[in-house]
Design a protein around this motif. Structure first.
Motif, PDB file in Angstrom:
ATOM      1  N   ALA A 297      -6.146  14.140   7.776  1.00  0.00           N
ATOM      2  CA  ALA A 297      -6.563  15.545   7.277  1.00  0.00           C
ATOM      3  C   ALA A 297      -8.288  15.152   6.889  1.00  0.00           C
ATOM      4  O   ALA A 297      -8.750  16.105   6.016  1.00  0.00           O
ATOM      5  N   SER A 298      -8.780  14.188   7.503  1.00  0.00           N
ATOM      6  CA  SER A 298     -10.308  13.765   7.265  1.00  0.00           C
ATOM      7  C   SER A 298     -10.579  13.536   5.600  1.00  0.00           C
ATOM      8  O   SER A 298     -11.820  13.155   5.519  1.00  0.00           O
ATOM      9  N   ARG A 299      -9.629  13.362   4.846  1.00  0.00           N
ATOM     10  CA  ARG A 299      -9.763  13.345   3.459  1.00  0.00           C
ATOM     11  C   ARG A 299      -8.906  12.219   2.754  1.00  0.00           C
ATOM     12  O   ARG A 299      -8.998  11.948   1.539  1.00  0.00           O
ATOM     13  N   ALA A 300      -8.039  11.586   3.591  1.00  0.00           N
ATOM     14  CA  ALA A 300      -6.917  10.884   2.751  1.00  0.00           C
ATOM     15  C   ALA A 300      -6.951   9.532   3.704  1.00  0.00           C
ATOM     16  O   ALA A 300      -7.004   9.537   4.816  1.00  0.00           O
ATOM     17  N   THR A 301      -6.815   8.241   3.127  1.00  0.00           N
ATOM     18  CA  THR A 301      -6.470   6.884   3.736  1.00  0.00           C
ATOM     19  C   THR A 301      -5.603   6.189   3.037  1.00  0.00           C
ATOM     20  O   THR A 301      -4.957   6.474   1.797  1.00  0.00           O
ATOM     21  N   LEU A 302      -5.314   5.067   3.448  1.00  0.00           N
ATOM     22  CA  LEU A 302      -4.539   4.191   2.890  1.00  0.00           C
ATOM     23  C   LEU A 302      -5.015   2.945   2.849  1.00  0.00           C
ATOM     24  O   LEU A 302      -6.086   2.526   3.340  1.00  0.00           O
ATOM     25  N   ILE A 303      -4.648   1.971   1.598  1.00  0.00           N
ATOM     26  CA  ILE A 303      -5.210   0.690   1.575  1.00  0.00           C
ATOM     27  C   ILE A 303      -4.053  -0.482   0.970  1.00  0.00           C
ATOM     28  O   ILE A 303      -2.993   0.266   0.451  1.00  0.00           O
ATOM     29  N   GLY A 304      -4.297  -1.658   1.405  1.00  0.00           N
ATOM     30  CA  GLY A 304      -3.507  -2.539   0.846  1.00  0.00           C
ATOM     31  C   GLY A 304      -1.987  -2.534   1.843  1.00  0.00           C
ATOM     32  O   GLY A 304      -2.089  -2.258   2.787  1.00  0.00           O
ATOM     33  N   ASP A 305      -0.935  -3.072   0.909  1.00  0.00           N
ATOM     34  CA  ASP A 305       0.359  -2.953   1.629  1.00  0.00           C
ATOM     35  C   ASP A 305       0.533  -1.793   2.029  1.00  0.00           C
ATOM     36  O   ASP A 305       1.650  -1.387   3.134  1.00  0.00           O
ATOM     37  N   ALA A 306       0.314  -0.386   1.569  1.00  0.00           N
ATOM     38  CA  ALA A 306       0.551   0.922   2.004  1.00  0.00           C
ATOM     39  C   ALA A 306       0.039   1.100   3.660  1.00  0.00           C
ATOM     40  O   ALA A 306       0.392   1.875   4.285  1.00  0.00           O
ATOM     41  N   ALA A 307      -1.191   0.367   3.750  1.00  0.00           N
ATOM     42  CA  ALA A 307      -1.814   0.552   5.213  1.00  0.00           C
ATOM     43  C   ALA A 307      -1.183  -0.342   6.218  1.00  0.00           C
ATOM     44  O   ALA A 307      -1.000  -0.186   7.276  1.00  0.00           O
ATOM     45  N   HIS A 308      -0.779  -1.455   5.662  1.00  0.00           N
ATOM     46  CA  HIS A 308      -0.409  -2.664   6.619  1.00  0.00           C
ATOM     47  C   HIS A 308       0.929  -3.510   5.953  1.00  0.00           C
ATOM     48  O   HIS A 308       0.704  -4.282   4.995  1.00  0.00           O
ATOM     49  N   ALA A 309       2.061  -2.975   6.239  1.00  0.00           N
ATOM     50  CA  ALA A 309       3.311  -3.663   5.795  1.00  0.00           C
ATOM     51  C   ALA A 309       3.512  -5.099   6.413  1.00  0.00           C
ATOM     52  O   ALA A 309       4.388  -5.152   7.375  1.00  0.00           O
ATOM     53  N   HIS A 310       2.760  -6.020   6.195  1.00  0.00           N
ATOM     54  CA  HIS A 310       2.975  -7.351   6.822  1.00  0.00           C
ATOM     55  C   HIS A 310       3.944  -8.195   6.148  1.00  0.00           C
ATOM     56  O   HIS A 310       4.135  -9.198   6.560  1.00  0.00           O
ATOM     57  N   GLY A 311       4.509  -7.634   4.801  1.00  0.00           N
ATOM     58  CA  GLY A 311       5.777  -8.764   4.521  1.00  0.00           C
ATOM     59  C   GLY A 311       5.247  -9.801   3.820  1.00  0.00           C
ATOM     60  O   GLY A 311       6.188 -10.614   3.870  1.00  0.00           O
ATOM     61  N   GLY A 312       4.121  -9.946   3.298  1.00  0.00           N
ATOM     62  CA  GLY A 312       3.624 -11.111   2.629  1.00  0.00           C
ATOM     63  C   GLY A 312       3.523 -12.512   3.391  1.00  0.00           C
ATOM     64  O   GLY A 312       3.311 -13.543   3.039  1.00  0.00           O
ATOM     65  N   ALA A 313       3.609 -12.272   4.785  1.00  0.00           N
ATOM     66  CA  ALA A 313       3.366 -13.322   5.725  1.00  0.00           C
ATOM     67  C   ALA A 313       2.054 -14.037   5.491  1.00  0.00           C
ATOM     68  O   ALA A 313       1.019 -13.416   5.204  1.00  0.00           O
ATOM     69  N   PHE A 314       2.007 -15.291   5.715  1.00  0.00           N
ATOM     70  CA  PHE A 314       0.822 -16.328   5.427  1.00  0.00           C
ATOM     71  C   PHE A 314       0.112 -15.992   4.043  1.00  0.00           C
ATOM     72  O   PHE A 314      -1.128 -16.343   3.820  1.00  0.00           O
ATOM     73  N   ALA A 315       0.909 -15.402   3.191  1.00  0.00           N
ATOM     74  CA  ALA A 315       0.458 -15.262   1.730  1.00  0.00           C
ATOM     75  C   ALA A 315      -0.870 -14.450   1.681  1.00  0.00           C
ATOM     76  O   ALA A 315      -1.749 -14.728   1.144  1.00  0.00           O
ATOM     77  N   ALA A 316      -0.952 -13.563   2.847  1.00  0.00           N
ATOM     78  CA  ALA A 316      -2.151 -12.882   2.977  1.00  0.00           C
ATOM     79  C   ALA A 316      -2.325 -11.506   2.156  1.00  0.00           C
ATOM     80  O   ALA A 316      -3.504 -11.018   2.027  1.00  0.00           O
ATOM     81  N   GLY A 317      -1.456 -10.988   1.480  1.00  0.00           N
ATOM     82  CA  GLY A 317      -1.134  -9.743   0.927  1.00  0.00           C
ATOM     83  C   GLY A 317      -2.539  -9.455  -0.115  1.00  0.00           C
ATOM     84  O   GLY A 317      -3.141  -8.321   0.095  1.00  0.00           O
ATOM     85  N   GLY A 318      -2.437 -10.256  -1.034  1.00  0.00           N
ATOM     86  CA  GLY A 318      -3.576 -10.216  -2.026  1.00  0.00           C
ATOM     87  C   GLY A 318      -4.943 -10.158  -1.453  1.00  0.00           C
ATOM     88  O   GLY A 318      -5.952  -9.215  -1.817  1.00  0.00           O
ATOM     89  N   SER A 319      -5.207 -10.920  -0.443  1.00  0.00           N
ATOM     90  CA  SER A 319      -6.668 -11.125   0.030  1.00  0.00           C
ATOM     91  C   SER A 319      -7.014 -10.091   0.869  1.00  0.00           C
ATOM     92  O   SER A 319      -7.968  -9.579   1.060  1.00  0.00           O
ATOM     93  N   LEU A 320      -5.803  -9.496   1.664  1.00  0.00           N
ATOM     94  CA  LEU A 320      -6.001  -8.402   2.461  1.00  0.00           C
ATOM     95  C   LEU A 320      -6.448  -7.058   1.835  1.00  0.00           C
ATOM     96  O   LEU A 320      -7.289  -6.302   1.952  1.00  0.00           O
ATOM     97  N   ALA A 321      -5.554  -7.050   0.743  1.00  0.00           N
ATOM     98  CA  ALA A 321      -5.955  -5.820  -0.271  1.00  0.00           C
ATOM     99  C   ALA A 321      -7.436  -5.718  -0.817  1.00  0.00           C
ATOM    100  O   ALA A 321      -8.167  -4.646  -0.754  1.00  0.00           O
TER     101      ALA A 321
END
Ligand SMILES: Cc1cc2nc3c(=O)[nH]c(=O)nc-3n(C[C@H](O)[C@H](O)[C@H](O)COP(=O)(O)OP(=O)(O)OC[C@H]3O[C@@H](n4cnc5c(N)ncnc54)[C@H](O)[C@@H]3O)c2cc1C
Length: 455
Positions: A297-321
């Motif tokens: 709706a041109s006004r909302a977005t996602l960030i962190g695990d809510a945007a990309h549910a990668h399941g903690g692979a490669f211990a990347a979740g914190g850095s991606l966020a």
């Protein structure tokens, strides 16, 4: 759309690593002084919750750019003494089979660092004035339309703003009603404890972070900042996702004797580590597909695990966020230029900023999600003999995917590339291009149904 002449109110749902970093980035990196950022978190207080978390060089560089210098100090995080991010060893023989390395990390402070999640979270929290953080606010529903965004909370209250950033973690796929998480088949048994419990108690305990791989199960051990130590056992659980969701929730207490039993035939160092591990918490591992769009709706977005549910692979979740947060700040700075501070803004400006953020981050995380799903599909291969199984294990350990593109990712370069690709200031609304026909038909009003989070 008519221009509006007041300050832009940004609502962030969820104050985990991504939400707090987004608040910092929007306040500092964007330099758009007319932003009014408000954070809403379900937890009644910021607790030292979770276990260990790693940040790779990209995450450490981003922390520095966000001005969170304390988290780069040796006081809060731990970097191994030998300049090796992680060493991979054979489960039975303890032989070193392979190791992660750095390609271009000249500053030792940017090397892979391991924290207790609570300590990293607290270091970020220090940078957000408490008057902007609203605790005990569990979001049940959100709306976004031409006029603005509204958050509805469990306590009956509401918050209104111009922009919504959904930072409510993996369990809440706010904007996609039928989004499904897939159980990866792995459960992590995590523990963090005082390093005095193991140091000096196990002969030649390595000082680098160690990852022992077995045919199915893995075991990780490392020192953390603030004299903490972590052990993480990962095992294959045969339950289906449905049964699993009913059986175990995230961060539930586990049985330490189960951990000890699982690794009783492993090498003496692993066995000793499991004997000294005082407790375990269980983290079943889920992943989801890449979302077709990150702008709603041109006004909302996602960030962190809510945007990309990668399941903690490669211990990347914190850095991606953290990189998501930086990209968001860069996009806001580009569109809501500091020199235009106090000038009216339009819905088109918001759409451009969120589109630019999405174009910077969405392709990168979609690539990662493809790798994650390939790995889930490959599991459960049967072998004719133990020798064959062991040979396959060693080959797998030597041919691990090269993760440099992830761990040394340059989010600022990706942002510049996204700008060039979309034609700088006149970037087309990629959100429109990515959205399905049905979504576009319902442009005027997007209702966000939050799945209950069990975090
Ligand atoms: C309690 C907890 C413990 C964790 N422990 C580890 C760990 O030990 N190791 C590791 O690698 N990763 C851990 N993670 C995950 C890791 O923090 C994330 O993968 C990564 O940092 C990305 O962060 P995020 O902010 O996107 O998501 P998260 O860290 O999951 O943060 C999401 C935030 O949103 C809040 N939230 C969720 N739903 C709502 C709602 N309806 N209303 C309001 N607020 C809501 C949550 O309480 C949380 O604070 C943990 C996450 C949580 C929440």
């Amino acid at each position: 759309m008519a221009a509006e002449d007041r300050s832009l109110r940004v609502l962030i749902a969820g104050a985990g690593i991504a939400g707090v970093a987004a608040a910092i980035s929007l306040s500092r990196v964007s330099s758009a002084v007319s932003l009014d950022v408000q954070l809403y978190e379900q937890a009644p207080e910021p607790l030292e919750i979770g276990a260990s978390i790693a940040l790779s060089p990209n995450g450490m560089r981003t922390l520095e750019k966000l001005g969170v210098h304390k988290a780069l100090s040796d006081e809060v995080g731990y970097r191994g003494p030998n300049g090796i991010p992680q060493i991979f060893r054979h489960w039975k023989t303890d032989q070193v089979i392979s190791a992660d390395t750095y390609t271009n990390v000249p500053n030792p402070r940017h090397r892979t660092t391991r924290f207790h999640r609570g300590h990293l979270h607290a270091a970020l929290f220090e940078h957000v004035p408490s008057r902007f953080i609203h605790l005990g606010k569990r979001l049940t529903r959100a709306e976004a339309n031409q006029n603005g965004v509204t958050l509805h909370f469990e306590d009956g209250s509401e918050a209104h703003g111009d922009i919504l950033i959904g930072a409510d973690g993996i369990c809440s796929k706010s904007f996609v009603a039928d989004y499904k998480l897939q159980f990866s088949g792995k459960v992590f048994m995590r523990s963090t404890f005082d390093d005095s419990l193991v140091e000096g108690k196990i002969p030649s305990l390595p000082t680098d972070s160690m990852h022992w791989w077995g045919p199915c199960d893995n075991f990780f051990a490392s020192k953390l900042g603030k004299n903490q130590y972590t052990t993480v056992g990962a095992y294959d659980d045969p339950r289906t996702a449905e049964k699993f969701e009913k059986g175990i929730s995230w961060d539930q207490s586990g049985d330490v004797n189960f951990l000890r039993g699982k690794y009783k035939n492993w090498n003496p160092t692993v066995r000793a580590l499991t004997e000294l591990t005082p407790y375990t918490n269980l983290f079943p591992n889920f992943a989801g597909d890449a979302l077709p769009t990150w702008v709603f709706a041109s006004r909302a977005t996602l960030i962190g695990d809510a945007a990309h549910a990668h399941g903690g692979a490669f211990a990347a979740g914190g850095s991606l966020a953290l990189d998501d947060a930086l990209a968001l700040g860069l996009a806001f700075r580009h569109v809501f230029k500091p020199s235009n501070s106090g000038q009216p803004f339009s819905l088109d400006d918001i759409r451009k900023a969120l589109g630019l953020y999405s174009n910077t981050r969405q392709p990168h995380t979609a690539r990662l999600l493809r790798i994650v799903h390939n790995q889930i599909e490959k599991r459960g291969v049967q072998f004719d003999s133990p020798g064959e199984e062991d040979a396959a294990l060693v080959t797998r350990m030597r041919s691990r995917p090269n993760t440099e593109g992830l761990s040394e990712h340059d989010v600022e370069a990706a942002f510049v590339a996204a700008l060039e690709q979309t034609g700088a200031a006149e970037a087309p609304d990629q959100s429109q291009a990515l959205r399905s026909t049905d979504e576009r038909a319902d442009e005027s009003r997007v209702t966000i149904q939050l799945k209950g989070s069990n975090l």
